[in-house]
Design a protein around this motif. Sequence first.
Motif, PDB file in Angstrom:
ATOM      1  N   PRO A  60      50.589  46.001  45.501  1.00 17.23           N
ATOM      2  CA  PRO A  60      50.494  45.766  44.066  1.00 17.23           C
ATOM      3  C   PRO A  60      49.132  46.252  43.543  1.00 17.23           C
ATOM      4  O   PRO A  60      48.218  46.459  44.320  1.00 17.23           O
ATOM      5  N   GLY A  62      46.633  44.987  42.003  1.00 16.69           N
ATOM      6  CA  GLY A  62      45.410  44.185  41.983  1.00 16.69           C
ATOM      7  C   GLY A  62      44.305  44.699  42.886  1.00 16.69           C
ATOM      8  O   GLY A  62      43.205  45.008  42.448  1.00 16.69           O
ATOM      9  N   CYS A  63      44.611  44.815  44.162  1.00 17.67           N
ATOM     10  CA  CYS A  63      43.584  45.180  45.132  1.00 17.67           C
ATOM     11  C   CYS A  63      42.880  46.481  44.764  1.00 17.67           C
ATOM     12  O   CYS A  63      41.668  46.582  44.853  1.00 17.67           O
ATOM     13  N   TYR A  66      40.502  45.941  41.728  1.00 20.86           N
ATOM     14  CA  TYR A  66      39.252  45.221  41.967  1.00 20.86           C
ATOM     15  C   TYR A  66      38.278  46.009  42.842  1.00 20.86           C
ATOM     16  O   TYR A  66      37.077  45.838  42.747  1.00 20.86           O
ATOM     17  N   CYS A 128      48.335  42.948  51.463  1.00 19.60           N
ATOM     18  CA  CYS A 128      49.097  41.813  51.995  1.00 19.60           C
ATOM     19  C   CYS A 128      50.606  41.990  52.188  1.00 19.60           C
ATOM     20  O   CYS A 128      51.106  41.812  53.290  1.00 19.60           O
TER      21      CYS A 128
ATOM     22  N   CYS B  23      45.728  41.934  38.677  1.00 22.93           N
ATOM     23  CA  CYS B  23      46.962  41.256  39.039  1.00 22.93           C
ATOM     24  C   CYS B  23      46.949  39.811  38.532  1.00 22.93           C
ATOM     25  O   CYS B  23      45.929  39.292  38.108  1.00 22.93           O
ATOM     26  N   PRO B  25      46.880  36.682  39.672  1.00 26.06           N
ATOM     27  CA  PRO B  25      45.943  35.621  40.039  1.00 26.06           C
ATOM     28  C   PRO B  25      44.622  35.652  39.256  1.00 26.06           C
ATOM     29  O   PRO B  25      44.029  34.608  38.999  1.00 26.06           O
ATOM     30  N   CYS B  48      41.673  37.933  47.970  1.00 23.20           N
ATOM     31  CA  CYS B  48      42.080  37.903  46.565  1.00 23.20           C
ATOM     32  C   CYS B  48      41.067  37.147  45.724  1.00 23.20           C
ATOM     33  O   CYS B  48      40.584  37.632  44.719  1.00 23.20           O
ATOM     34  N   PHE B  51      37.795  38.906  45.251  1.00 20.09           N
ATOM     35  CA  PHE B  51      37.884  40.010  44.295  1.00 20.09           C
ATOM     36  C   PHE B  51      37.829  39.497  42.861  1.00 20.09           C
ATOM     37  O   PHE B  51      37.098  40.004  42.018  1.00 20.09           O
ATOM     38  N   GLN B  52      38.666  38.489  42.603  1.00 20.34           N
ATOM     39  CA  GLN B  52      38.800  38.045  41.221  1.00 20.34           C
ATOM     40  C   GLN B  52      37.557  37.311  40.752  1.00 20.34           C
ATOM     41  O   GLN B  52      37.104  37.477  39.624  1.00 20.34           O
ATOM     42  N   THR B 105      49.614  34.192  45.300  1.00 15.95           N
ATOM     43  CA  THR B 105      49.209  35.594  45.346  1.00 15.95           C
ATOM     44  C   THR B 105      50.397  36.381  45.873  1.00 15.95           C
ATOM     45  O   THR B 105      51.429  35.796  46.199  1.00 15.95           O
ATOM     46  N   CYS B 106      50.228  37.690  46.014  1.00 17.74           N
ATOM     47  CA  CYS B 106      51.401  38.436  46.472  1.00 17.74           C
ATOM     48  C   CYS B 106      51.759  38.048  47.900  1.00 17.74           C
ATOM     49  O   CYS B 106      52.908  38.102  48.284  1.00 17.74           O
ATOM     50  N   SER B 137      51.781  38.849  42.175  1.00 22.49           N
ATOM     51  CA  SER B 137      50.980  39.936  41.595  1.00 22.49           C
ATOM     52  C   SER B 137      51.761  41.223  41.451  1.00 22.49           C
ATOM     53  O   SER B 137      51.270  42.171  40.886  1.00 22.49           O
TER      54      SER B 137
HETATM   55  S1  SF4 Z   1      46.546  40.937  47.672  1.00 27.52           S
HETATM   56 FE1  SF4 Z   1      47.898  40.739  45.890  1.00 27.52          FE
HETATM   57  S2  SF4 Z   1      47.154  38.914  44.824  1.00 27.52           S
HETATM   58 FE2  SF4 Z   1      45.538  39.560  46.216  1.00 27.52          FE
HETATM   59  S3  SF4 Z   1      44.218  40.875  44.978  1.00 27.52           S
HETATM   60 FE3  SF4 Z   1      45.688  42.199  46.007  1.00 27.52          FE
HETATM   61  S4  SF4 Z   1      47.347  42.457  44.528  1.00 27.52           S
HETATM   62 FE4  SF4 Z   1      46.158  40.683  43.869  1.00 27.52          FE
END
Ligand code: SF4
Lengths: 503, 452
Positions: A60, A62-63, A66, A128, B23, B25, B48, B51-52, B105-106, B137
Amino acid sequence: MVSITERKNMANKVLTGERAISSLMMDMPGMVCKHGCSYVACRGLVLTPISGILIITHGPVGCSYYSWGGNRLRHQAANAQHDYFSNSFSTHMDESDIIFGGEKKLKQAIKEAVEIFRPPVIAICSTCPIGLIGDDVQSIAEAAEKEYGVKVISFSCEGFRSIPGYRIANMGIIENVIGTGQNNVGKYPVNIIGEFYNGQRAKEIARIFKHIGYDIVAVLMGDGNYDDLKNAHQAKLNLFNSDKVVADLVEVMQDKFGTDWMGFNFIGLDNIINSLKNMADFFGTPELLSKTEDLIADELAKIQDSMDDYKMKLKNRIAVIQEDEFVSRHYQALFSDLDVNPVMVGNELFCRPGQNEMSFMSAVERGCSTPDTKLGVRYDTDLEHYHINLPVRLYEQIKTKTTINDTNGVHSKMAYDSILIPNLTHGETEQLLNTIQPDIYFPGIKENFAGVGTGYRSCFFNADDYRFDYGGFRGAIHFAQDLLMAINMSVWQNNVAPWKIDQ
Amino acid sequence: MIDLTSKEPVTRQALRINPIAGCQPLGAMYASLGIHGCMPHSYGTSGCSRFQKTLLKRHFRKSSKVTTSVLKESAAIFGGDANLKTAIKNIFETYNPEIVAVHTTCLSETIGDDIKACLYDFPIPEGKYLIHANTPSYTGSHITGFSNMVSSAIQYLAQVTANPNNKACILPGFINPGDMKEIKRISRLMGVDNIMFPDTCGVFGQRGVERINEYPAGGTKVANIIDLGNCKKTFALGKYASEAAAVQLKNQCGVPFKLMDLPIGIEATDRFIMELKQLGQQDVANDLEEEREQLIDIILDAHSFFYNKKVALFGDPDIIIALSEFIAGIGMIPQYAVTGTPGAYFEDRMQQIFSKYDIDGIAKSSADLFDLQQWLKNDPVDLLMGDTHGKLLARAEDVPLVRIGFPIMDRHVHSYLPIVGYRGAIRILEMILNALMDRFDRDHPENDLVFI
Ligand code: SF4
């Protein structure tokens, strides 16, 4: 799984000698921690700094979002056309990819990346969900490599993996990249394996090395690039300058290519001088030795005046530092250059440089002290979060003014002429701060060490924010400048509102 | 190199380049931090939350306490229940929060753990709360996650009790504390007593370091979230971030809601104030009238500098919609509007704005900055408006950038000052004018440089 109370007890036992190794587990569910994950380290620490690799994050969005540009590396690309540092690529998996598998999307993404950017090499980092839905990333990578004639390396660095990400990444690099190039290297070829986020230090190291006559073949976890890495096996010596563990990288390289290795520290004058001398000793030619001696003398002469000046201004000041072990160690070296008294609060256990976790842990388990790193500087290890490490002299001064509940573990570490008091509670730490009355307080990364002592002049120089680098011969001077700036910042005069000051 | 984007349009089906959204979260974490005494808990691996948290810290320049259940391989195989339970036990023991807000989370979503079942009989300490939101996510974006967490909190907590509280519930969406403060001020000036949820005022902007089990003074109190059920009316600001929660509150407690744009710019603020006026039964306060007049004055004075300038906007959908309406309404051209958050509403609403002002613009949801850069190469604009990630675009295309939205990591102060309300509009105008006029000066020949 241990709860926090159990864990505290165990940690006590480690300190008092009845040790229970499981207490060294870093992963406590529900604790505020700043740990990353396998992906963070694999992509962020190792792969991102290598110029020339196009990294596709498979997962996805997100990772990839960031980690985009997160590693503040001022790097200089050897070939700007193939420098993807300021871009972020991902397969942006959605729900249907999770249900039906993401292989099709990954194949398509590789195709598009090749068509749009024509990169020399593509790395695929899995996040993940990939490990769970079972995409066969490895064979997609192999197929793509054949189809497009572009090197495609896959890294199985899903966030839940216990194998540290830098190890996954480094092993991937050793297997797939190092050894594929045949460039000629100079007379004293070295690799630098170091975790510095700051291009300034890289430049400074390069300047000094060039001056002495070393040839930097490749840089890993620093300001490196892909083409150089291919030739890394030609180096005679691996220098690692890492804050964290460099896994077995250097050992594997020794086994595979016969490259020797040694620790190398570019922060703090003593460390730099020792490191340079060690290196010269390693190659052992009189030419290098004398050039090294000359350079050291030259550089020291250049900074002599400013150092004296700053030492006078900072003499006998007291600084309290609440940081993790690695950052603290840097400060410690810098402070000792400047004759400032450092008091360390709250070091945290990580692993020894050059030792992987397993051998370190088993050494502790066997009852040995921490294993020495080869030829490198030896570091002390402190085992509990809330402890204080202060110069003996200061301890004598304040001993009478404060009470410490748990004196069991108080012992002095002659190496630093300091006293270690373990298991400090917050209250005690605060009390100590009040007694010590530091001139400057480094709260460090706050979420890690919930702070005490609000109201002291404080400043942050943490790894995340550094715009300046304290490495190299002038490092201590830059540090002194910043320190004085923080101590003298005029806003401290107005820190407290006038209506809050007791008359 | 920052400019690797080709001019020739390329079609992509899979590769996402330079995303505009994070994403779920991330949004859930921000929403949880807007609850007083709350410990957000990321049910996933440690990466996760790191990062956030880092992203939030870079934007607000303050770090926050966030926990994680550090899932490892065993959890991936056997499920993460044990980790989650231990984590929550540890959190209550160590950090003593009033409430723990768990988001997934994912990883945990793909494992498919049923959190509700897992926490069903968890012994929560007396007087404490535990809530959770599902934030997979791989759907939506951080805005979706924000919305999910706000709705879940309402679902868990809001109740109708004996007495109506005569207050308005304001759901502000994913905006800065500076904006939340301004919205509360406007509402107070209009005589509307309100509960804002979430409320991050005093959460990030606080001096001083807390102890391990202390929390910032700000945030919506749990008691107030419970009391939301007794509100007279809900103002849901921004469809993407706030509608779901408003619907939830209506279904659960019968509180009627009004869905509105974020009050950015003249028209949106006017609409918000008219609603408040109706609810508060009070004339518009002098202060607000004065601010509006000032705003109109400024626009008239400076008109020639921004008139007909083309703008590309990128960021979170609610902000971009309202912002586009504002700048279109003062004679600028929102040529491109893109957001990373999926959803058809964004494009529809943007088309409305385009057709109202007769603009031949492009709006795209679920887009990325690579799309935008390609368009810019073929048909450039005068100004970019968006978050820090746009600075690479700005450099590559040599267009000034006004930093607005989330995350802004390379500037200070922004999170304290509003972009909402008339004062916020004045601030946006100042930023736009400064950017354009600095550029104007820079590009002018020496002998044309004037003081006025
Ligand atoms: S592993 Fe999934 S929930 Fe965690 S930062 Fe990456 S995309 Fe987002």
